[in-house]
Write a protein that holds these residues in place. Structure first.
Motif, PDB file in Angstrom:
ATOM      1  N   VAL A  11       0.860  -1.185   0.000  1.00 48.38           N
ATOM      2  CA  VAL A  11       0.000   0.000   0.000  1.00 48.38           C
ATOM      3  C   VAL A  11       0.894   1.232   0.000  1.00 48.38           C
ATOM      4  CG1 VAL A  11      -1.929  -1.135   1.173  1.00 48.38           C
ATOM      5  CG2 VAL A  11      -0.207   0.073   2.521  1.00 48.38           C
TER       6      VAL A  11
ATOM      7  N   TRP B 222      -3.252   6.888   3.831  1.00 43.49           N
ATOM      8  CA  TRP B 222      -3.033   5.827   2.856  1.00 43.49           C
ATOM      9  C   TRP B 222      -3.860   6.140   1.621  1.00 43.49           C
ATOM     10  CZ3 TRP B 222      -3.107   5.465   7.982  1.00 43.49           C
ATOM     11  CH2 TRP B 222      -2.031   4.825   8.595  1.00 43.49           C
TER      12      TRP B 222
ATOM     13  N   VAL C 119      -4.730  -1.890  -2.383  1.00 41.09           N
ATOM     14  CA  VAL C 119      -3.676  -2.886  -2.211  1.00 41.09           C
ATOM     15  C   VAL C 119      -3.126  -3.272  -3.583  1.00 41.09           C
ATOM     16  CG1 VAL C 119      -3.089  -5.164  -1.315  1.00 41.09           C
ATOM     17  CG2 VAL C 119      -4.790  -3.755  -0.124  1.00 41.09           C
TER      18      VAL C 119
END
Length: 105
Positions: free
Chosen positions: A5, A18, A34
């Motif tokens: 990630v 993220w 991902v």
């Protein structure tokens, strides 16, 4: 290949973020996109470099994660701490990222 990630710190307040599948910086690791193959990792790296150049984030890194029972968990301790928030009481009344602490512990 290990799943990966893209993480960084938001420039406006330093909070760990993220990159999600829509290209937005999200405060939840569980919402992260991902990358499971080389081309996806290269795309994450390019996106991170551009976000850094655009002064949206700093300390951009592609990090290894594993999925355990449907929950993303960073492999490195440093990233587990970044995902879960401070490991000690930070300040009176500070809730931090405690909502994700159990998921990454």
């Amino acid at each position: 290949m290990t799943d990966k990630v893209l993480t960084a710190n938001r420039l406006s307040d330093g909070i760990s973020v993220w990159l999600d599948a829509a290209g937005n910086w999200n405060t939840s690791l569980q919402e992260a996109f991902v990358a499971r193959h080389k081309e996806a990792v290269e795309a994450l790296e390019a996106t991170g470099k551009q976000a850094f150049a655009d002064n949206k984030v700093v300390d951009v890194n592609v990090v290894d994660v594993e999925e355990v029972d449907g929950v993303l968990r960073p492999l490195r301790m440093r990233e587990r701490i970044r995902a879960g928030g401070p490991t000690i009481p930070y300040a009176a009344g500070f809730a931090g990222l405690n909502a994700t602490r159990a998921a990454v512990a």
